[in-house]
Structures are given as structure tokens and as C-alpha cells.
Design a protein around this motif. Structure first.
Motif, PDB file in Angstrom:
ATOM      1  N   ILE A 109       1.037  -0.678   0.670  1.00 23.77           N
ATOM      2  CA  ILE A 109       0.170   0.249  -0.217  1.00 23.77           C
ATOM      3  C   ILE A 109       0.715   1.084  -0.706  1.00 23.77           C
ATOM      4  CG2 ILE A 109      -1.553   1.438   1.408  1.00 23.77           C
ATOM      5  CD1 ILE A 109      -3.031  -1.315   2.295  1.00 23.77           C
ATOM      6  N   ALA A 117      -4.041   4.607  -4.775  1.00 22.40           N
ATOM      7  CA  ALA A 117      -4.824   4.116  -3.237  1.00 22.40           C
ATOM      8  C   ALA A 117      -6.254   4.510  -3.537  1.00 22.40           C
ATOM      9  CB  ALA A 117      -4.133   5.429  -2.608  1.00 22.40           C
ATOM     10  N   GLU A 118      -6.835   5.569  -4.316  1.00 22.20           N
ATOM     11  CA  GLU A 118      -7.777   5.648  -4.217  1.00 22.20           C
ATOM     12  C   GLU A 118      -9.012   4.373  -5.011  1.00 22.20           C
ATOM     13  OE1 GLU A 118     -11.355   7.722  -3.699  1.00 22.20           O
ATOM     14  OE2 GLU A 118      -9.453   8.707  -3.088  1.00 22.20           O
ATOM     15  N   THR A 119      -8.566   4.114  -5.888  1.00 22.46           N
ATOM     16  CA  THR A 119      -9.150   2.923  -5.897  1.00 22.46           C
ATOM     17  C   THR A 119      -9.168   2.025  -5.670  1.00 22.46           C
ATOM     18  OG1 THR A 119      -8.210   3.773  -8.229  1.00 22.46           O
ATOM     19  CG2 THR A 119      -8.727   1.371  -8.273  1.00 22.46           C
ATOM     20  N   ARG A 121      -9.130   1.615  -1.973  1.00 16.60           N
ATOM     21  CA  ARG A 121     -10.202   2.890  -1.451  1.00 16.60           C
ATOM     22  C   ARG A 121     -11.600   2.755  -1.513  1.00 16.60           C
ATOM     23  NH1 ARG A 121      -6.607   7.088  -0.964  1.00 16.60           N
ATOM     24  NH2 ARG A 121      -5.642   7.247   1.008  1.00 16.60           N
ATOM     25  N   LYS A 122     -11.946   2.672  -2.673  1.00 10.65           N
ATOM     26  CA  LYS A 122     -13.135   2.571  -3.322  1.00 10.65           C
ATOM     27  C   LYS A 122     -14.133   1.476  -3.294  1.00 10.65           C
ATOM     28  CE  LYS A 122     -13.004   6.670  -6.127  1.00 10.65           C
ATOM     29  NZ  LYS A 122     -13.491   7.557  -7.437  1.00 10.65           N
ATOM     30  N   LEU A 124     -12.396  -1.341  -1.692  1.00 12.33           N
ATOM     31  CA  LEU A 124     -12.641  -1.943  -0.062  1.00 12.33           C
ATOM     32  C   LEU A 124     -14.275  -1.651   0.539  1.00 12.33           C
ATOM     33  CD1 LEU A 124      -8.842  -1.409   1.103  1.00 12.33           C
ATOM     34  CD2 LEU A 124     -10.844  -3.602   1.149  1.00 12.33           C
ATOM     35  N   ASP A 125     -14.712  -0.065  -0.101  1.00 13.28           N
ATOM     36  CA  ASP A 125     -15.735   0.679   0.716  1.00 13.28           C
ATOM     37  C   ASP A 125     -17.201  -0.337  -0.181  1.00 13.28           C
ATOM     38  OD1 ASP A 125     -14.494   2.076   2.109  1.00 13.28           O
ATOM     39  OD2 ASP A 125     -14.948   3.849   0.814  1.00 13.28           O
TER      40      ASP A 125
END
Length: 127
Positions: A109, A117-119, A121-122, A124-125
């Protein structure tokens, strides 16, 4: 999962890129085209015999990466899974062999770009 040699990787790249199963002759021709220089000045690598491509396909079949359509002659080959599935399986294998999974994940990470990293996060959300 076994790693892929250079020629195995080249064959898998062609199978993953193709929409349909391919014969060894078709794959040999595509491999020959991919090794020609853009200027058309000749062949940078040596020509492959179809038996060489068949040997590679046989190894890939034993590794569980390709399947052969036996009902046709000549046999046609296709990838068992997508490139993304294969890559994810490799990542799981490597992570599963690590004694400290958390450290490996943290290191991974820490090395991704802001966009990646944003991808993550999305993804995982939404899981």
C-alpha cells in the motif's frame, strides 16, 4: 501457481488478448508477427516451429492455465481464466506465503500511487 517463462508469457498474452480459442499455428504466426520490427526490416527473433508452440501449450495446460478443445482438429486453445484473475491469484499466493501478511500489505500500500490508493479505497468501501 508456477511462474511463466518468457515464451509461456508471450503465448498467454496472446490468448488473453484474443476473443476466441486459437490453434498452435495461429499462435506461432502471431508470435512471429510480434517479433518483427515496426519498420519491417526483418525478424528480430528466430522463427518458432509449431512443435515448440505445442510444447509450450502442453506445459500451460499442465499448469492449468489453458484448456484444449479436443473435439476439433487442429486443437484450439484458450485461457482458463482472465489475465486479471491470474494476476489476483498470484497476488494471493504471494501474500499467503508471507509470514507477516500485515507487513507485506503495508509495504504494498505504501508503494502504490495516489490514484491506485483511491481505487483501493473505493473497492474496499464497496466490498
Amino acid at each position: 501457481m508456477a511462474s511463466l517463462g518468457e515464451l509461456e508469457r508471450a503465448v498467454m498474452d496472446l490468448l488473453w488478448a484474443g476473443q476466441e480459442a486459437a490453434t498452435a499455428n495461429t499462435l506461432r504466426d502471431l508470435l512471429a508477427q510480434s517479433t518483427r520490427s515496426p519498420e519491417g526490416s526483418g525478424h528480430e527473433g528466430k522463427d518458432l516451429a509449431v512443435t515448440t508452440v505445442l510444447t509450450v501449450l502442453s506445459r500451460l495446460e499442465r499448469k492449468g492455465l489453458v484448456e484444449r478443445e479436443r473435439g476439433t482438429r487442429p486443437h484450439r486453445y484458450q485461457a482458463v481464466s482472465s489475465r486479471a484473475d491470474h494476476t489476483a491469484e498470484l497476488m494471493h499466493e504471494v501474500l499467503g506465503s508471507a509470514p507477516d501478511r500485515e507487513a507485506v500489505l503495508a509495504r504494498f500500500i505504501g508503494s502504490v500511487s495516489a490514484t491506485e490508493a483511491e481505487t483501493l479505497r473505493k473497492l474496499l468501501d464497496h466490498s
